[in-house]
Enzyme design. Structure first.
Site, mmCIF file in Angstrom:
data_model
loop_
_atom_site.group_PDB
_atom_site.id
_atom_site.type_symbol
_atom_site.label_atom_id
_atom_site.label_comp_id
_atom_site.label_asym_id
_atom_site.label_seq_id
_atom_site.Cartn_x
_atom_site.Cartn_y
_atom_site.Cartn_z
ATOM 1 N N CYS A 85 59.678 16.080 -8.590
ATOM 2 C CA CYS A 85 61.070 16.518 -8.477
ATOM 3 C C CYS A 85 62.005 15.312 -8.362
ATOM 4 C CB CYS A 85 61.220 17.507 -7.322
ATOM 5 S SG CYS A 85 62.756 18.441 -7.408
ATOM 6 N N HIS A 202 56.781 21.551 -8.325
ATOM 7 C CA HIS A 202 56.243 21.082 -7.035
ATOM 8 C C HIS A 202 54.794 21.498 -6.821
ATOM 9 C CE1 HIS A 202 59.959 19.648 -5.049
ATOM 10 N NE2 HIS A 202 60.563 20.542 -5.812
ATOM 11 N N GLU A 204 52.893 20.362 -4.523
ATOM 12 C CA GLU A 204 52.647 20.403 -3.066
ATOM 13 C C GLU A 204 53.148 21.697 -2.441
ATOM 14 O OE1 GLU A 204 55.179 19.088 -4.420
ATOM 15 O OE2 GLU A 204 56.913 19.079 -3.073
#
Lengths: 225, 84
Positions: A85, A202, A204
């Site tokens: 990002c 993302h 994560e």
């Protein structure tokens, strides 16, 4: 392996990245950019957020901080580096990868789940997947539209450096499945080495089972090798 | 040394989508204005001391190369004026 998660003023996914990596059994710690990379750094994550308030251009200021010269040197010597990002925007601005991420086609901040097609499975970031696999991960960005000079796009594709493309649930790469107007639906690319990657979605945020979806785990498993 | 103002104008390259400009154009049209197209640009006015205008131009150009513009999506131009 100790993964340094580089924190700038305005980073806000640094804790998420550490938690996700820790969940996978990877030793990870946040590193304040001004402190420089620790000597035992074996992997680097440049996390998401709004470093320097996105002033000038998203990622522009952070990319020019001294630590990014250390990150570039580490990347060149083979240390795995992942920009997510805002980290992807910083990575492009810092020359870790080609291209740029700029204002979404919608001119809006978009926070939604998207599908990605795995374009290559022979990289550390995608070894957990098969080529053509479709994974579901979230995006949360206002400046995620991948732009690249036309001749450089040809080189990028000829060199097979596109890691992920936005697609529909069946893996079809269509304009409707392109959330932000990215050139050629590109969601993530590799740098000069396959150990360097940047991506707007993302992974994560799709790693811990209790926050919904674990499709992103495979990307972070690169650091578990 | 002489005081100069170097004006750096950073624009999106021709053909690069500009969603902010499109949104602004639509907002003007909603207000009843008639227009064919609208382009936006960033303008930086940099006050600096330099030996001559060429040096001021060169230094401002370096600032654009190093930070103000992103060559993947931007073109820029520099104009230098002596400060009063």
């Amino acid at each position: 392996m100790t993964v340094a998660v580089v924190q700038f003023g305005g980073s806000n996914c640094d804790r998420d990245a550490v938690r996700a990596l820790t969940h996978l059994g990877v030793d990870a710690e946040r590193v304040w950019h001004a402190d420089g990379l620790p000597d035992d750094t074996d992997g680097i994550v440049v996390p998401g957020g709004f470093s320097y308030g996105d002033y000038l251009r998203a990622g522009a200021m952070a990319a020019r901080q001294p630590i990014m010269a250390e990150v570039r040197a580490a990347a060149e010597s083979g240390t795995p580096v992942l920009g997510v990002c805002n980290g992807a925007q910083i990575g492009c601005e810092a020359g870790l990868t080609d291209g740029a991420f700029t204002t979404n086609r919608s001119a809006r901040f978009q926070c939604e789940h998207v599908h990605l097609r795995v374009e290559r499975a022979d990289t550390p970031w995608t070894a957990a997947y098969d080529e053509g696999d479709v994974i579901e991960v979230p995006i949360a960005h206002g400046e995620g539209r991948f732009e690249i000079r036309e001749d450089r796009l040809e080189t990028l594709e000829a060199d097979d450096r596109v890691l992920f493309r936005y697609c529909d649930a069946d893996g079809a790469v269509t304009d409707e499945a392109n959330p932000n107007g990215s050139t050629a639906n590109v969601a993530g690319v590799l740098g000069a080495r396959e150990t360097v990657a940047v991506m707007m979605p993302h992974p994560e945020r799709a790693t811990l089972p209790d926050v919904g979806g674990t499709d992103g785990q495979g990307v972070l498993r690169a650091f578990a090798e | 040394m002489t005081g100069y103002t170097a004006t750096v104008t950073v624009r999106l390259k021709h053909g690069v989508l500009d969603p902010e400009a499109e949104t602004t154009q639509r907002a003007l049209e909603r207000l009843g204005f008639e227009l064919e197209d609208l382009r936006s640009a960033d303008r930086f006015e940099i006050d600096l001391e330099a030996a001559d205008a060429d040096e001021a131009d060169e230094r401002a150009g370096e600032m654009a190369d190093r930070l103000l513009a992103n060559p993947t999506i931007h073109d820029y131009e520099v104009a230098v004026e002596e400060r009063e």
